[in-house]
Scaffold this active site. Structure first.
Site, PDB file in Angstrom:
ATOM      1  N   ARG A   1      -4.220   6.404   6.328  1.00 54.47           N
ATOM      2  CA  ARG A   1      -5.386   6.262   4.990  1.00 54.47           C
ATOM      3  C   ARG A   1      -4.414   5.371   3.945  1.00 54.47           C
ATOM      4  O   ARG A   1      -4.988   5.046   3.083  1.00 54.47           O
ATOM      5  CB  ARG A   1      -5.738   7.387   4.539  1.00 54.47           C
ATOM      6  CG  ARG A   1      -6.980   8.012   5.445  1.00 54.47           C
ATOM      7  CD  ARG A   1      -7.229   9.663   5.101  1.00 54.47           C
ATOM      8  NE  ARG A   1      -6.857  10.037   3.833  1.00 54.47           N
ATOM      9  CZ  ARG A   1      -7.782  10.487   2.790  1.00 54.47           C
ATOM     10  NH1 ARG A   1      -8.946  10.135   2.867  1.00 54.47           N
ATOM     11  NH2 ARG A   1      -7.439  10.589   1.659  1.00 54.47           N
TER      12      ARG A   1
ATOM     13  N   GLY B   1      -0.100   2.641   6.418  1.00 54.98           N
ATOM     14  CA  GLY B   1      -0.642   3.055   7.640  1.00 54.98           C
ATOM     15  C   GLY B   1      -1.902   2.549   8.119  1.00 54.98           C
ATOM     16  O   GLY B   1      -2.074   2.260   9.315  1.00 54.98           O
TER      17      GLY B   1
ATOM     18  N   TYR C   1      13.455   9.868  -4.664  1.00 48.71           N
ATOM     19  CA  TYR C   1      12.871   9.262  -3.335  1.00 48.71           C
ATOM     20  C   TYR C   1      13.793   8.626  -2.493  1.00 48.71           C
ATOM     21  O   TYR C   1      13.880   8.598  -1.410  1.00 48.71           O
ATOM     22  CB  TYR C   1      11.683   8.122  -4.115  1.00 48.71           C
ATOM     23  CG  TYR C   1      11.180   7.244  -3.147  1.00 48.71           C
ATOM     24  CD1 TYR C   1      10.105   7.925  -2.479  1.00 48.71           C
ATOM     25  CD2 TYR C   1      11.468   6.081  -3.210  1.00 48.71           C
ATOM     26  CE1 TYR C   1       9.452   7.097  -1.562  1.00 48.71           C
ATOM     27  CE2 TYR C   1      10.737   5.019  -2.084  1.00 48.71           C
ATOM     28  CZ  TYR C   1       9.646   5.803  -1.220  1.00 48.71           C
ATOM     29  OH  TYR C   1       9.158   4.849  -0.468  1.00 48.71           O
TER      30      TYR C   1
ATOM     31  N   PRO D   1      11.173  -2.207   4.361  1.00 50.34           N
ATOM     32  CA  PRO D   1      10.094  -2.970   3.728  1.00 50.34           C
ATOM     33  C   PRO D   1      10.672  -3.542   2.230  1.00 50.34           C
ATOM     34  O   PRO D   1      10.927  -2.444   1.505  1.00 50.34           O
ATOM     35  CB  PRO D   1       8.842  -2.712   3.809  1.00 50.34           C
ATOM     36  CG  PRO D   1       8.885  -1.338   4.534  1.00 50.34           C
ATOM     37  CD  PRO D   1      10.403  -0.834   4.531  1.00 50.34           C
TER      38      PRO D   1
ATOM     39  N   ASN E   1       8.920  -4.796  -1.642  1.00 51.59           N
ATOM     40  CA  ASN E   1       7.616  -4.195  -2.339  1.00 51.59           C
ATOM     41  C   ASN E   1       6.398  -4.784  -1.713  1.00 51.59           C
ATOM     42  O   ASN E   1       6.483  -6.143  -1.271  1.00 51.59           O
ATOM     43  CB  ASN E   1       7.627  -4.982  -3.834  1.00 51.59           C
ATOM     44  CG  ASN E   1       8.655  -4.411  -4.525  1.00 51.59           C
ATOM     45  OD1 ASN E   1       8.933  -3.261  -5.119  1.00 51.59           O
ATOM     46  ND2 ASN E   1       9.672  -5.360  -4.577  1.00 51.59           N
ATOM     47  N   LEU E   2       5.657  -4.093  -1.466  1.00 50.74           N
ATOM     48  CA  LEU E   2       4.298  -4.458  -0.460  1.00 50.74           C
ATOM     49  C   LEU E   2       3.199  -4.268  -1.590  1.00 50.74           C
ATOM     50  O   LEU E   2       3.058  -3.736  -2.457  1.00 50.74           O
ATOM     51  CB  LEU E   2       3.903  -3.390   0.521  1.00 50.74           C
ATOM     52  CG  LEU E   2       5.303  -3.202   1.340  1.00 50.74           C
ATOM     53  CD1 LEU E   2       5.071  -1.831   2.137  1.00 50.74           C
ATOM     54  CD2 LEU E   2       5.367  -4.198   2.230  1.00 50.74           C
TER      55      LEU E   2
ATOM     56  N   HIS F   1       2.029   1.127  -8.068  1.00 47.44           N
ATOM     57  CA  HIS F   1       3.367   0.179  -8.201  1.00 47.44           C
ATOM     58  C   HIS F   1       2.814  -0.859  -9.142  1.00 47.44           C
ATOM     59  O   HIS F   1       1.610  -1.164  -9.680  1.00 47.44           O
ATOM     60  CB  HIS F   1       3.517  -0.235  -7.010  1.00 47.44           C
ATOM     61  CG  HIS F   1       4.425   0.583  -6.119  1.00 47.44           C
ATOM     62  ND1 HIS F   1       3.749   1.167  -4.784  1.00 47.44           N
ATOM     63  CD2 HIS F   1       5.526   1.086  -6.285  1.00 47.44           C
ATOM     64  CE1 HIS F   1       4.629   1.868  -4.180  1.00 47.44           C
ATOM     65  NE2 HIS F   1       5.698   2.124  -4.841  1.00 47.44           N
TER      66      HIS F   1
ATOM     67  N   TRP G   1       4.965  -3.039 -18.324  1.00 46.98           N
ATOM     68  CA  TRP G   1       5.753  -2.195 -18.560  1.00 46.98           C
ATOM     69  C   TRP G   1       7.353  -2.918 -18.546  1.00 46.98           C
ATOM     70  O   TRP G   1       7.389  -3.659 -17.898  1.00 46.98           O
ATOM     71  CB  TRP G   1       5.788  -1.273 -17.511  1.00 46.98           C
ATOM     72  CG  TRP G   1       5.017  -0.004 -17.890  1.00 46.98           C
ATOM     73  CD1 TRP G   1       3.927   0.023 -18.545  1.00 46.98           C
ATOM     74  CD2 TRP G   1       5.568   1.394 -17.548  1.00 46.98           C
ATOM     75  NE1 TRP G   1       3.538   1.456 -18.638  1.00 46.98           N
ATOM     76  CE2 TRP G   1       4.195   2.189 -18.091  1.00 46.98           C
ATOM     77  CE3 TRP G   1       6.530   2.177 -17.101  1.00 46.98           C
ATOM     78  CZ2 TRP G   1       4.403   3.407 -17.924  1.00 46.98           C
ATOM     79  CZ3 TRP G   1       6.545   3.286 -16.769  1.00 46.98           C
ATOM     80  CH2 TRP G   1       5.564   3.991 -17.299  1.00 46.98           C
TER      81      TRP G   1
HETATM   82  N1  LIG Z   1       4.017   0.711  -0.980  1.00 47.35           N
HETATM   83  C1  LIG Z   1       5.068  -0.338  -1.115  1.00 47.35           C
HETATM   84  O1  LIG Z   1       5.408  -1.095  -1.762  1.00 47.35           O
HETATM   85  C2  LIG Z   1       6.235   0.264  -0.073  1.00 47.35           C
HETATM   86  C3  LIG Z   1       7.301  -0.576   0.026  1.00 47.35           C
HETATM   87  C4  LIG Z   1       8.552  -0.303   0.759  1.00 47.35           C
HETATM   88  C5  LIG Z   1       8.201   0.754   1.821  1.00 47.35           C
HETATM   89  N2  LIG Z   1       6.984   1.583   1.806  1.00 47.35           N
HETATM   90  C6  LIG Z   1       7.050   2.652   2.514  1.00 47.35           C
HETATM   91  O2  LIG Z   1       5.928   2.664   3.176  1.00 47.35           O
HETATM   92  C7  LIG Z   1       5.486   3.948   3.767  1.00 47.35           C
HETATM   93  C8  LIG Z   1       4.047   4.310   3.145  1.00 47.35           C
HETATM   94  O3  LIG Z   1       3.944   3.672   1.862  1.00 47.35           O
HETATM   95  P1  LIG Z   1       2.254   3.326   1.143  1.00 47.35           P
HETATM   96  O4  LIG Z   1       2.516   2.366   0.196  1.00 47.35           O
HETATM   97  O5  LIG Z   1       1.527   3.211   2.349  1.00 47.35           O
HETATM   98  O6  LIG Z   1       1.910   4.975   0.788  1.00 47.35           O
HETATM   99  P2  LIG Z   1       0.254   5.387   0.394  1.00 47.35           P
HETATM  100  O7  LIG Z   1      -0.548   4.356   0.368  1.00 47.35           O
HETATM  101  O8  LIG Z   1       0.781   6.216  -0.846  1.00 47.35           O
HETATM  102  O9  LIG Z   1      -0.003   6.309   1.621  1.00 47.35           O
HETATM  103  C9  LIG Z   1       0.880   7.113   2.020  1.00 47.35           C
HETATM  104  C10 LIG Z   1       0.344   8.172   2.935  1.00 47.35           C
HETATM  105  O10 LIG Z   1       0.904   9.250   3.258  1.00 47.35           O
HETATM  106  C11 LIG Z   1       0.117  10.461   3.481  1.00 47.35           C
HETATM  107  N3  LIG Z   1       0.871  11.644   2.990  1.00 47.35           N
HETATM  108  C12 LIG Z   1       1.368  11.834   1.932  1.00 47.35           C
HETATM  109  N4  LIG Z   1       1.538  12.959   1.816  1.00 47.35           N
HETATM  110  C13 LIG Z   1       1.362  13.809   3.057  1.00 47.35           C
HETATM  111  C14 LIG Z   1       1.440  14.896   3.673  1.00 47.35           C
HETATM  112  N5  LIG Z   1       1.921  15.988   2.975  1.00 47.35           N
HETATM  113  N6  LIG Z   1       0.663  15.291   4.662  1.00 47.35           N
HETATM  114  C15 LIG Z   1       0.369  14.233   5.305  1.00 47.35           C
HETATM  115  N7  LIG Z   1       0.149  12.872   5.011  1.00 47.35           N
HETATM  116  C16 LIG Z   1       0.860  12.792   3.830  1.00 47.35           C
HETATM  117  C17 LIG Z   1      -1.256   9.976   2.842  1.00 47.35           C
HETATM  118  O11 LIG Z   1      -2.143  10.692   3.538  1.00 47.35           O
HETATM  119  P3  LIG Z   1      -3.619  10.926   3.219  1.00 47.35           P
HETATM  120  O12 LIG Z   1      -3.950   9.497   2.523  1.00 47.35           O
HETATM  121  O13 LIG Z   1      -4.339  11.374   4.159  1.00 47.35           O
HETATM  122  O14 LIG Z   1      -3.351  11.995   1.839  1.00 47.35           O
HETATM  123  C18 LIG Z   1      -1.285   8.640   2.568  1.00 47.35           C
HETATM  124  O15 LIG Z   1      -2.066   8.120   3.622  1.00 47.35           O
HETATM  125  C19 LIG Z   1       6.319   4.836   2.626  1.00 47.35           C
HETATM  126  O16 LIG Z   1       7.410   5.514   3.734  1.00 47.35           O
HETATM  127  C20 LIG Z   1       7.110   4.055   2.034  1.00 47.35           C
HETATM  128  O17 LIG Z   1       8.365   4.265   1.558  1.00 47.35           O
HETATM  129  C21 LIG Z   1       5.971   1.309   0.786  1.00 47.35           C
END
Ligand SMILES: NC(=O)c1ccc[n+]([C@@H]2O[C@H](COP(=O)([O-])OP(=O)(O)OC[C@H]3O[C@@H](n4cnc5c(N)ncnc54)[C@H](OP(=O)(O)O)[C@@H]3O)[C@@H](O)[C@H]2O)c1
Length: 326
Positions: A29, A33, A153, A180, A182-183, A196, A219
């Site tokens: 979600r 993902g 983190y 990755p 910043n996304l 972010h 910021w």
């Molecule tokens: N966003 C960025 O800029 C960025 C940059 C580099 C790397 N990443 C990496 O990409 C990955 C995903 O990031 P994202 O930005 O997609 O994050 P996100 O939008 O916050 O999504 C995180 C997901 O993790 C799930 N989650 C969190 N805690 C959980 C738990 N206790 N049990 C089950 N599911 C859980 C949430 O599920 P629910 O929705 O079901 O609660 C949510 O769908 C991370 O590993 C992050 O380090 C992200």
């Protein structure tokens, strides 16, 4: 000859994933993902396993073990994590370290126990040392002190990457990782405090335009530079790596081009059509001064990003207006 031996893991068993394979996308979600699910669906994958955190709390080891025992996924994209911007990282460091260590540990160990064929763990560019040379090469990981605003983190994410490497080494499992930059994109978190920098800016500009506000506040100084990758490009890279890379070393995924926070703010401002001023709140932290990844490794394997920043921002702003800011 030694270099040939070092390259061997790159070609060992990387192969297309059968389109009917059982694939678990952890965090389906979330920003990453959901993009991975979109990509898998576009590519004709028919058996994607999705569980929200309400149905399966990935911090709960016995629940995770039971899930892997019963579902028996063959491939895992590990995109579940507790994620947030500088404010969230600095305010909730205990949650950031606990949630991310337990999620990573539980999934990686259960995947090993139940014979998962391949797993991709997602690291993040912000876990490289604060002052490492730019652009950042994969080998700079763990060569210096971390950025203080997100060290909880970063430590948890480093533990996940290293687990994949050590499980691969000791148990011979095919667990890989990527880093990755910043996304941003469709499905991002636009929370006013916990998001972010880029989605926060989109929200501020859209709201300021609607309310006719004279200015918005950035910021920090606006001077740090960042690289931004459209999340659908990352999803493409994740599938590419799952099908083409078996190496032990993590792989950077980015665009190789950076822009200052102030410049990206003015680009968003013009795309949104907001005519007010952008002011900097210099009492807020800047984070790392510069962060740009060296992506020669993934480029040499045959992958490159497709979406330019402006195009990705337009898509994201349209999605935000239609889905979040209705
Ligand atoms: N966003 C960025 O800029 C960025 C940059 C580099 C790397 N990443 C990496 O990409 C990955 C995903 O990031 P994202 O930005 O997609 O994050 P996100 O939008 O916050 O999504 C995180 C997901 O993790 C799930 N989650 C969190 N805690 C959980 C738990 N206790 N049990 C089950 N599911 C859980 C949430 O599920 P629910 O929705 O079901 O609660 C949510 O769908 C991370 O590993 C992050 O380090 C992200």
């Amino acid at each position: 000859m030694r270099w040939l031996f070092l390259l061997l893991p790159l070609f060992l068993s990387a192969a297309p994933i059968p389109r009917d394979a059982k694939i678990y996308v952890a965090g389906h979600r979330g920003l990453v993902g959901s993009a991975i699910c979109r990509k898998l669906e576009q590519e004709g994958f028919t058996h994607i396993i999705r569980y929200s955190s309400k149905d399966l709390d990935l911090r709960d080891q016995s629940a995770v073990n039971a899930f892997f025992e019963s579902e028996r996924p063959e491939y895992v994209f590990l995109g579940a994590a507790k994620v947030g911007g500088i404010f969230a990282n600095y305010t909730y460091p205990a949650e950031f370290i606990y949630d991310n260590i337990t999620i990573g540990t539980n999934i990686i160990h259960a995947a090993y126990k139940t014979g998962v064929k391949k797993l991709l763990f997602l690291g993040s560019a912000c876990i490289y040392p604060r002052d490492c040379p730019q652009p950042i090469k994969e080998e700079y990981l763990l060569t210096g002190l971390l950025e203080k605003t997100n060290d909880a983190y970063a430590l948890a994410k480093i533990a996940g990457l290293e687990m994949c490497r050590h499980y691969k080494r000791q148990y011979g499992v095919n667990f890989i990782s990527c880093m990755p930059t910043n996304l941003f994109g469709v499905g991002d978190n636009f929370h006013p405090e916990n998001s972010h920098a880029l989605p926060a800016l989109i929200r501020k500009c859209v709201e300021a335009k609607e309310k006719n506000l004279p200015y918005i506040t950035l910021w920090g100084t606006g001077k740090p530079t960042r690289e931004f990758l459209f999340v659908d490009d990352l999803a493409d890279a994740c599938l590419f790596l799952m099908e083409n890379y078996d190496g032990e070393e993590t792989i950077n995924v980015g665009t190789e081009s950076d822009i200052s926070i102030a410049e990206v703010a003015s680009l968003i401002k013009s795309l949104v059509g907001y005519e007010g001023e952008i002011r900097c709140d210099t009492s807020r932290p800047d984070g790392m001064p510069k962060r740009l990844l060296d992506i020669s490794k993934i480029r040499n394997l045959g992958w490159q990003p497709n979406t330019d920043l402006k195009e990705g921002l337009k898509t994201t702003i349209d999605w935000y207006r239609a889905n979040v800011n209705k």
